[in-house]
Design an enzyme around this catalytic site. Structure first.
Site, short mmCIF file in Angstrom:
data_model
loop_
_atom_site.label_atom_id
_atom_site.label_comp_id
_atom_site.label_asym_id
_atom_site.label_seq_id
_atom_site.Cartn_x
_atom_site.Cartn_y
_atom_site.Cartn_z
N CYS B 22 102.91 82.99 45.05
CA CYS B 22 102.54 83.38 46.42
C CYS B 22 101.63 84.61 46.35
O CYS B 22 101.94 85.53 45.60
CB CYS B 22 103.80 83.71 47.21
SG CYS B 22 103.51 84.35 48.87
N PRO B 23 100.53 84.63 47.07
CA PRO B 23 100.07 83.72 48.12
C PRO B 23 99.06 82.67 47.62
O PRO B 23 98.31 82.15 48.44
CB PRO B 23 99.40 84.68 49.09
CG PRO B 23 98.76 85.70 48.18
CD PRO B 23 99.69 85.85 47.01
#
Lengths: 137, 83
Positions: B22-23
């Site tokens: 993430c992201p």
């Protein structure tokens, strides 16, 4: 378009990384972003410092674990997050004039290429007042 | 859509974001969606568990139609239709 304003006071690697991750989320949501780099943050954005930043904000004993975790998960460097975010949405990165002077940065060229301009604190406060989301990191 | 329907669905665009944390998968979705037309289906492949919640929320915010998630061995396929 909604706008996120960050007051980036910290110059610590964990908080800089966090600012990059959060900015990525805002970019994915098509938010405009303005980052006002304040006192300690300005040191990290200096050309000679950006690659050297390695201090954690509060937990120096976790430094090795932190960097191992970044490597293991192939996490980008803090400034790489910001570079990529600039390619996705409208991002302005402004250095507080006083903060720059503290570390010897008087002009935009003293900072990494991501920096757009030098600003005064009044612009930051005004931007924060009018933002849809304001974070102080 | 049911899991069987999703498993038989051929996406117009497949984005392999496996191996990124993430992201990464969310940004990959954001960047690649420009390459599909309205009404076309995109499939994002991710090894990041948080993406299972992140992309449906992002779809809701951006107006895309989240179709569902299929769990494969070690990764997820997340399907949505561009608004």
């Amino acid at each position: 378009m909604a706008k996120m304003v960050i007051g980036l006071f910290s110059g610590s690697i964990d908080r800089l990384t966090g600012a990059g991750v959060i900015s990525s989320g805002a970019a994915a949501l098509d938010m405009d972003i303005e980052i006002y780099v304040l006192i300690m943050g300005a040191r990290a954005f200096m050309k000679e410092n950006s690659e050297k930043i390695n201090e954690l904000s509060e937990t120096p004993h976790l430094q090795d674990q932190f960097f191992n975790g970044l490597d293991k998960n192939k996490v980008k460097k803090w400034h790489e997050f910001l570079k990529d975010v600039k390619e996705i949405t409208n991002v302005k990165i402004l250095i507080c004039g006083l903060a720059g002077k503290i570390w010897g940065g008087e002009k935009t060229d003293d900072f990494i290429d991501l920096v757009d301009d030098i600003c005064g604190v009044g612009e930051y406060v005004d931007a924060a007042t009018n933002a849809d989301l304001h974070l102080f990191i | 859509m049911t899991e069987d329907e999703l498993k038989n669905l051929t996406a117009d665009k497949v984005v392999d974001a496996r191996g990124t944390a993430c992201p990464g998968p969310l940004l990959a979705a954001k960047q690649k969606i420009a390459e599909v037309q309205s009404g076309q289906v995109m499939e994002v492949q991710s090894t990041d568990v948080g993406t299972k919640r992140d992309i449906p929320k992002w779809c809701n915010k951006m107006g895309h139609e989240y179709l569902g998630t299929v769990e494969e061995a070690g990764y997820f396929k997340i399907f949505f239709k561009k608004q």
